[in-house]
Design a protein around this motif. Sequence first.
Motif, PDB file in Angstrom:
ATOM      1  N   LEU A  93       0.824  -1.211   0.000  1.00 31.25           N
ATOM      2  CA  LEU A  93       0.000   0.000   0.000  1.00 31.25           C
ATOM      3  C   LEU A  93       0.857   1.260   0.000  1.00 31.25           C
ATOM      4  O   LEU A  93       0.425   2.298  -0.517  1.00 31.25           O
ATOM      5  CB  LEU A  93      -0.928  -0.008   1.215  1.00 31.25           C
ATOM      6  CG  LEU A  93      -1.898  -1.192   1.290  1.00 31.25           C
ATOM      7  CD1 LEU A  93      -2.761  -1.067   2.528  1.00 31.25           C
ATOM      8  CD2 LEU A  93      -2.754  -1.284   0.043  1.00 31.25           C
ATOM      9  N   SER A  94       2.036   1.178   0.558  1.00 29.57           N
ATOM     10  CA  SER A  94       2.900   2.357   0.635  1.00 29.57           C
ATOM     11  C   SER A  94       3.550   2.693  -0.698  1.00 29.57           C
ATOM     12  O   SER A  94       4.228   3.727  -0.805  1.00 29.57           O
ATOM     13  CB  SER A  94       3.977   2.141   1.694  1.00 29.57           C
ATOM     14  OG  SER A  94       4.749   1.005   1.381  1.00 29.57           O
ATOM     15  N   SER A  95       3.346   1.865  -1.700  1.00 31.34           N
ATOM     16  CA  SER A  95       3.927   2.140  -3.016  1.00 31.34           C
ATOM     17  C   SER A  95       2.873   2.134  -4.117  1.00 31.34           C
ATOM     18  O   SER A  95       3.206   2.038  -5.306  1.00 31.34           O
ATOM     19  CB  SER A  95       5.005   1.107  -3.347  1.00 31.34           C
ATOM     20  OG  SER A  95       4.440  -0.182  -3.445  1.00 31.34           O
ATOM     21  N   SER A  96       1.616   2.247  -3.731  1.00 31.25           N
ATOM     22  CA  SER A  96       0.541   2.217  -4.719  1.00 31.25           C
ATOM     23  C   SER A  96      -0.646   3.023  -4.209  1.00 31.25           C
ATOM     24  O   SER A  96      -0.677   3.431  -3.045  1.00 31.25           O
ATOM     25  CB  SER A  96       0.118   0.776  -5.006  1.00 31.25           C
ATOM     26  OG  SER A  96      -0.328   0.143  -3.819  1.00 31.25           O
ATOM     27  N   ASN A  97      -1.580   3.269  -5.104  1.00 28.98           N
ATOM     28  CA  ASN A  97      -2.820   3.972  -4.761  1.00 28.98           C
ATOM     29  C   ASN A  97      -3.956   2.962  -4.793  1.00 28.98           C
ATOM     30  O   ASN A  97      -4.091   2.203  -5.762  1.00 28.98           O
ATOM     31  CB  ASN A  97      -3.091   5.085  -5.763  1.00 28.98           C
ATOM     32  CG  ASN A  97      -1.909   6.021  -5.896  1.00 28.98           C
ATOM     33  OD1 ASN A  97      -1.299   6.429  -4.915  1.00 28.98           O
ATOM     34  ND2 ASN A  97      -1.550   6.346  -7.130  1.00 28.98           N
ATOM     35  N   THR A  98      -4.783   2.954  -3.759  1.00 24.56           N
ATOM     36  CA  THR A  98      -5.866   1.988  -3.645  1.00 24.56           C
ATOM     37  C   THR A  98      -7.196   2.726  -3.520  1.00 24.56           C
ATOM     38  O   THR A  98      -7.328   3.617  -2.689  1.00 24.56           O
ATOM     39  CB  THR A  98      -5.659   1.088  -2.413  1.00 24.56           C
ATOM     40  OG1 THR A  98      -4.316   0.602  -2.386  1.00 24.56           O
ATOM     41  CG2 THR A  98      -6.608  -0.093  -2.469  1.00 24.56           C
ATOM     42  N   ALA A  99      -8.132   2.327  -4.331  1.00 24.78           N
ATOM     43  CA  ALA A  99      -9.388   3.074  -4.413  1.00 24.78           C
ATOM     44  C   ALA A  99     -10.595   2.161  -4.262  1.00 24.78           C
ATOM     45  O   ALA A  99     -10.505   0.940  -4.404  1.00 24.78           O
ATOM     46  CB  ALA A  99      -9.479   3.803  -5.754  1.00 24.78           C
ATOM     47  N   ILE A 155      -3.977   7.402  -1.344  1.00 31.34           N
ATOM     48  CA  ILE A 155      -2.739   7.550  -2.090  1.00 31.34           C
ATOM     49  C   ILE A 155      -1.594   6.937  -1.288  1.00 31.34           C
ATOM     50  O   ILE A 155      -1.663   6.869  -0.048  1.00 31.34           O
ATOM     51  CB  ILE A 155      -2.499   9.039  -2.397  1.00 31.34           C
ATOM     52  CG1 ILE A 155      -3.648   9.559  -3.263  1.00 31.34           C
ATOM     53  CG2 ILE A 155      -1.161   9.264  -3.089  1.00 31.34           C
ATOM     54  CD1 ILE A 155      -3.657  11.054  -3.450  1.00 31.34           C
ATOM     55  N   TRP A 156      -0.537   6.535  -1.962  1.00 31.60           N
ATOM     56  CA  TRP A 156       0.592   5.861  -1.327  1.00 31.60           C
ATOM     57  C   TRP A 156       1.141   6.670  -0.155  1.00 31.60           C
ATOM     58  O   TRP A 156       1.610   6.102   0.840  1.00 31.60           O
ATOM     59  CB  TRP A 156       1.695   5.599  -2.347  1.00 31.60           C
ATOM     60  CG  TRP A 156       2.262   6.853  -2.937  1.00 31.60           C
ATOM     61  CD1 TRP A 156       1.834   7.506  -4.062  1.00 31.60           C
ATOM     62  CD2 TRP A 156       3.349   7.637  -2.417  1.00 31.60           C
ATOM     63  NE1 TRP A 156       2.571   8.635  -4.262  1.00 31.60           N
ATOM     64  CE2 TRP A 156       3.504   8.748  -3.280  1.00 31.60           C
ATOM     65  CE3 TRP A 156       4.185   7.507  -1.318  1.00 31.60           C
ATOM     66  CZ2 TRP A 156       4.489   9.715  -3.068  1.00 31.60           C
ATOM     67  CZ3 TRP A 156       5.168   8.461  -1.099  1.00 31.60           C
ATOM     68  CH2 TRP A 156       5.298   9.556  -1.972  1.00 31.60           C
ATOM     69  N   SER A 157       1.049   8.002  -0.241  1.00 26.62           N
ATOM     70  CA  SER A 157       1.598   8.869   0.802  1.00 26.62           C
ATOM     71  C   SER A 157       0.738   8.914   2.057  1.00 26.62           C
ATOM     72  O   SER A 157       1.164   9.421   3.094  1.00 26.62           O
ATOM     73  CB  SER A 157       1.737  10.287   0.252  1.00 26.62           C
ATOM     74  OG  SER A 157       0.452  10.781  -0.118  1.00 26.62           O
ATOM     75  N   GLY A 158      -0.489   8.406   1.941  1.00 28.17           N
ATOM     76  CA  GLY A 158      -1.428   8.493   3.053  1.00 28.17           C
ATOM     77  C   GLY A 158      -2.514   9.530   2.835  1.00 28.17           C
ATOM     78  O   GLY A 158      -3.483   9.586   3.594  1.00 28.17           O
ATOM     79  N   ASP A 202      -3.334   9.445 -11.861  1.00 30.84           N
ATOM     80  CA  ASP A 202      -4.659  10.054 -11.952  1.00 30.84           C
ATOM     81  C   ASP A 202      -5.649   9.194 -11.187  1.00 30.84           C
ATOM     82  O   ASP A 202      -6.363   8.380 -11.774  1.00 30.84           O
ATOM     83  CB  ASP A 202      -5.056  10.203 -13.422  1.00 30.84           C
ATOM     84  CG  ASP A 202      -6.186  11.199 -13.590  1.00 30.84           C
ATOM     85  OD1 ASP A 202      -6.447  11.604 -14.744  1.00 30.84           O
ATOM     86  OD2 ASP A 202      -6.810  11.574 -12.572  1.00 30.84           O
ATOM     87  N   VAL A 203      -5.718   9.380  -9.886  1.00 33.77           N
ATOM     88  CA  VAL A 203      -6.316   8.378  -9.002  1.00 33.77           C
ATOM     89  C   VAL A 203      -7.831   8.317  -9.021  1.00 33.77           C
ATOM     90  O   VAL A 203      -8.407   7.410  -8.434  1.00 33.77           O
ATOM     91  CB  VAL A 203      -5.826   8.597  -7.564  1.00 33.77           C
ATOM     92  CG1 VAL A 203      -4.324   8.403  -7.479  1.00 33.77           C
ATOM     93  CG2 VAL A 203      -6.234   9.980  -7.039  1.00 33.77           C
ATOM     94  N   THR A 204      -8.501   9.262  -9.668  1.00 32.29           N
ATOM     95  CA  THR A 204      -9.954   9.214  -9.706  1.00 32.29           C
ATOM     96  C   THR A 204     -10.489   8.581 -10.975  1.00 32.29           C
ATOM     97  O   THR A 204     -11.700   8.420 -11.131  1.00 32.29           O
ATOM     98  CB  THR A 204     -10.555  10.617  -9.565  1.00 32.29           C
ATOM     99  OG1 THR A 204     -10.214  11.385 -10.716  1.00 32.29           O
ATOM    100  CG2 THR A 204     -10.059  11.315  -8.309  1.00 32.29           C
ATOM    101  N   LYS A 205      -9.586   8.241 -11.894  1.00 30.12           N
ATOM    102  CA  LYS A 205     -10.004   7.712 -13.189  1.00 30.12           C
ATOM    103  C   LYS A 205      -9.965   6.192 -13.207  1.00 30.12           C
ATOM    104  O   LYS A 205      -8.926   5.578 -12.973  1.00 30.12           O
ATOM    105  CB  LYS A 205      -9.095   8.262 -14.293  1.00 30.12           C
ATOM    106  CG  LYS A 205      -9.067   9.772 -14.359  1.00 30.12           C
ATOM    107  CD  LYS A 205     -10.410  10.361 -14.659  1.00 30.12           C
ATOM    108  CE  LYS A 205     -10.324  11.879 -14.795  1.00 30.12           C
ATOM    109  NZ  LYS A 205     -11.664  12.492 -15.006  1.00 30.12           N
TER     110      LYS A 205
END
Length: 122
Positions: free
Chosen positions: A29-35, A52-55, A102-105
């Motif tokens: 999770l710390s290296s990826s975006n999860t939605a 996002i990976w950053s939190g 582009d984490v919302t797409k």
Amino acid sequence: QVQLVESGGGLVQAGGSLRLSCAVSGRTLSSSNTAWFRQAPGTEREFVATLIWSGNTVYADSVKGRFTINRDNAKNTVQLKMNSLKPEVTAVYYCASTRRGDVTKEDQYDCWGQGTQVTVSS
């Protein structure tokens, strides 16, 4: 191989709460975006929230203030806590993962779970 497995869906009355969980394997999770996305019958799949990976987090306007996304790094899981549920949020909820920006797409996500049904009765 990346796998995502959702759990926690079910039937709840309007005004109630549910917590969805997404267990991620093969990607940290710390290296990826999860939605979380959702799809109601007869509609297109829509963005709900991402971690996002950053939190940092991003929410759809329709769920701000009622839904919360967070993670458990030790278990490599992402949860979606949903409060004050309304019948119109009834849908299949999907967990998805990406390393793109582009984490919302929807088309930016390359790994998807099979989904979990959330039904809110009036």
